[in-house]
Design a protein around this motif. Structure first.
Motif, PDB file in Angstrom:
ATOM      1  N   GLU A 263     -11.387  -8.035   0.681  1.00 17.78           N
ATOM      2  CA  GLU A 263     -12.450  -7.042   0.499  1.00 17.78           C
ATOM      3  C   GLU A 263     -12.015  -5.744   0.908  1.00 17.78           C
ATOM      4  O   GLU A 263     -12.482  -4.920   1.861  1.00 17.78           O
ATOM      5  N   ASP A 264     -11.048  -5.365  -0.158  1.00 16.03           N
ATOM      6  CA  ASP A 264     -10.409  -3.871  -0.239  1.00 16.03           C
ATOM      7  C   ASP A 264      -9.650  -3.775   1.157  1.00 16.03           C
ATOM      8  O   ASP A 264      -9.879  -1.965   1.244  1.00 16.03           O
ATOM      9  N   CYS A 265      -9.364  -4.356   1.653  1.00 20.95           N
ATOM     10  CA  CYS A 265      -8.538  -3.960   3.055  1.00 20.95           C
ATOM     11  C   CYS A 265      -7.238  -4.526   2.971  1.00 20.95           C
ATOM     12  O   CYS A 265      -6.929  -5.836   2.387  1.00 20.95           O
ATOM     13  N   LEU A 266      -6.157  -4.181   3.613  1.00 20.30           N
ATOM     14  CA  LEU A 266      -4.790  -4.938   4.116  1.00 20.30           C
ATOM     15  C   LEU A 266      -4.933  -5.453   5.266  1.00 20.30           C
ATOM     16  O   LEU A 266      -5.388  -4.666   6.484  1.00 20.30           O
ATOM     17  N   VAL A 267      -4.831  -6.711   5.464  1.00 22.29           N
ATOM     18  CA  VAL A 267      -5.209  -7.450   6.750  1.00 22.29           C
ATOM     19  C   VAL A 267      -3.752  -7.798   7.344  1.00 22.29           C
ATOM     20  O   VAL A 267      -2.684  -8.054   6.407  1.00 22.29           O
ATOM     21  N   VAL A 268      -3.467  -7.329   8.677  1.00 17.43           N
ATOM     22  CA  VAL A 268      -2.278  -7.787   9.228  1.00 17.43           C
ATOM     23  C   VAL A 268      -2.725  -8.760  10.358  1.00 17.43           C
ATOM     24  O   VAL A 268      -3.314  -8.259  11.329  1.00 17.43           O
TER      25      VAL A 268
ATOM     26  N   ALA B 229      -2.920   1.251  -4.503  1.00 17.76           N
ATOM     27  CA  ALA B 229      -3.846   1.897  -3.615  1.00 17.76           C
ATOM     28  C   ALA B 229      -2.969   2.300  -2.401  1.00 17.76           C
ATOM     29  O   ALA B 229      -1.670   2.143  -2.282  1.00 17.76           O
ATOM     30  N   LYS B 230      -3.524   3.300  -1.649  1.00 16.26           N
ATOM     31  CA  LYS B 230      -2.684   3.812  -0.503  1.00 16.26           C
ATOM     32  C   LYS B 230      -3.141   3.648   0.754  1.00 16.26           C
ATOM     33  O   LYS B 230      -4.476   3.308   0.945  1.00 16.26           O
ATOM     34  N   ILE B 231      -2.229   3.488   1.698  1.00 14.82           N
ATOM     35  CA  ILE B 231      -2.773   3.306   3.088  1.00 14.82           C
ATOM     36  C   ILE B 231      -1.676   4.257   3.894  1.00 14.82           C
ATOM     37  O   ILE B 231      -0.864   4.808   3.289  1.00 14.82           O
ATOM     38  N   PRO B 232      -1.977   4.457   5.185  1.00 12.56           N
ATOM     39  CA  PRO B 232      -0.902   5.492   5.964  1.00 12.56           C
ATOM     40  C   PRO B 232       0.345   5.119   5.916  1.00 12.56           C
ATOM     41  O   PRO B 232       0.692   3.893   5.985  1.00 12.56           O
TER      42      PRO B 232
ATOM     43  N   PHE C 169     -10.100   2.215  10.619  1.00 13.52           N
ATOM     44  CA  PHE C 169      -8.899   1.306  10.980  1.00 13.52           C
ATOM     45  C   PHE C 169      -9.482   0.493  12.046  1.00 13.52           C
ATOM     46  O   PHE C 169      -9.783   1.084  13.214  1.00 13.52           O
ATOM     47  N   VAL C 170      -9.578  -0.905  11.987  1.00 13.12           N
ATOM     48  CA  VAL C 170     -10.261  -1.794  12.935  1.00 13.12           C
ATOM     49  C   VAL C 170      -9.198  -2.649  13.481  1.00 13.12           C
ATOM     50  O   VAL C 170      -8.546  -3.356  12.662  1.00 13.12           O
TER      51      VAL C 170
ATOM     52  N   GLU D  67      -5.761  -9.299  14.821  1.00 17.12           N
ATOM     53  CA  GLU D  67      -6.027  -9.033  13.499  1.00 17.12           C
ATOM     54  C   GLU D  67      -6.240  -7.526  13.306  1.00 17.12           C
ATOM     55  O   GLU D  67      -7.057  -6.929  13.953  1.00 17.12           O
ATOM     56  N   CYS D  68      -5.431  -6.600  12.228  1.00 17.75           N
ATOM     57  CA  CYS D  68      -5.953  -5.342  11.965  1.00 17.75           C
ATOM     58  C   CYS D  68      -6.201  -5.219  10.690  1.00 17.75           C
ATOM     59  O   CYS D  68      -5.583  -5.747   9.754  1.00 17.75           O
ATOM     60  N   LYS D  69      -7.012  -4.382  10.254  1.00 17.01           N
ATOM     61  CA  LYS D  69      -7.503  -4.407   8.812  1.00 17.01           C
ATOM     62  C   LYS D  69      -7.372  -2.768   8.362  1.00 17.01           C
ATOM     63  O   LYS D  69      -7.875  -1.943   9.137  1.00 17.01           O
ATOM     64  N   LEU D  70      -6.709  -2.324   7.237  1.00 18.40           N
ATOM     65  CA  LEU D  70      -6.501  -1.212   6.688  1.00 18.40           C
ATOM     66  C   LEU D  70      -7.208  -0.998   5.434  1.00 18.40           C
ATOM     67  O   LEU D  70      -6.699  -1.676   4.664  1.00 18.40           O
TER      68      LEU D  70
END
Length: 201
Positions: free
Chosen positions: A142-147, A108-111, A181-182, A191-194
């Motif tokens: 949930e289909d996000c990458l979490v940092v 999958a892709k992210i920025p 992006f939140v 926490e940030c979700k991509l």
């Protein structure tokens, strides 16, 4: 017809803004890396040499992706590991990064550079000491990458500023997707979700 024209103008405006942000990222990253290197040169010349070798690999990735808005999760994780190695030399046991991402997310892709930016942001805005080590966790949910990191802000930094890196991430999502992006701070963690972009070209 008027609606399509308006959407075209809006998209071109976002694309121009995105390009302007891209042009600011590489100098910003190099400036921060050289600051870290200057600290090492005065304290440990052997580690400083190793830092330079790793930095060259990191910067090669920056050059390869400088015209790309998106990268695969696999590529971003590898780049982030290289960046973490540079910071680990500086902070030692005071900094820890754990990555737990499912194989199904790898393509999958992210920025581009988004994971590294979020790790850098955590390091920049939080206290990092032997008594208060910084723990950063990257995982999929949930289909996000979490940092996620423990939130222990430096007194002089106050609320973590978003900066050009965060603005770039948001602009890329605005351009490619309706997903947002939140970032949030709760229960002692930042926490940030991509969102994962599975159909983006």
């Amino acid at each position: 017809k008027e609606y399509r024209l308006r959407r075209k103008i809006e998209r071109e405006s976002v694309e121009l803004h995105l390009q302007q942000l891209k042009n600011q990222i590489n100098p910003h990253f190099l400036f921060n890396s050289l600051n870290s290197l200057s600290v090492l040169i005065g304290t440990d010349s052997v580690l400083a040499k190793e830092f330079v070798l790793k930095l060259s690999k990191v910067y090669r990735y920056l050059l390869e992706t400088r015209n790309e808005s998106l990268s695969t999760v696999k590529e971003e994780i590898e780049f982030t590991r290289q960046y973490y190695f540079l910071q680990k030399i500086r902070f030692g046991d005071q900094l820890d990064l754990e990555i737990q991402v499912s194989p199904s997310c790898q393509e999958a892709k992210i920025p581009s550079m988004s994971l590294q930016m979020l790790v850098e942001n955590a390091i920049k805005h939080n206290r990092i000491t032997s008594q208060n080590p910084l723990r950063i966790h990257i995982y999929d949910e949930e289909d996000c990458l979490v940092v996620k990191n423990n939130y222990q802000p430096r007194e002089e930094s106050g609320e973590a500023s978003m900066g050009v890196g965060f603005e770039r991430i948001r602009t890329i999502y605005e351009y490619y997707s309706r997903e947002k992006f939140v970032c949030s701070c709760q229960n002692g963690h930042y926490e940030c979700k991509l969102p994962l972009l599975r159909n983006a070209l």
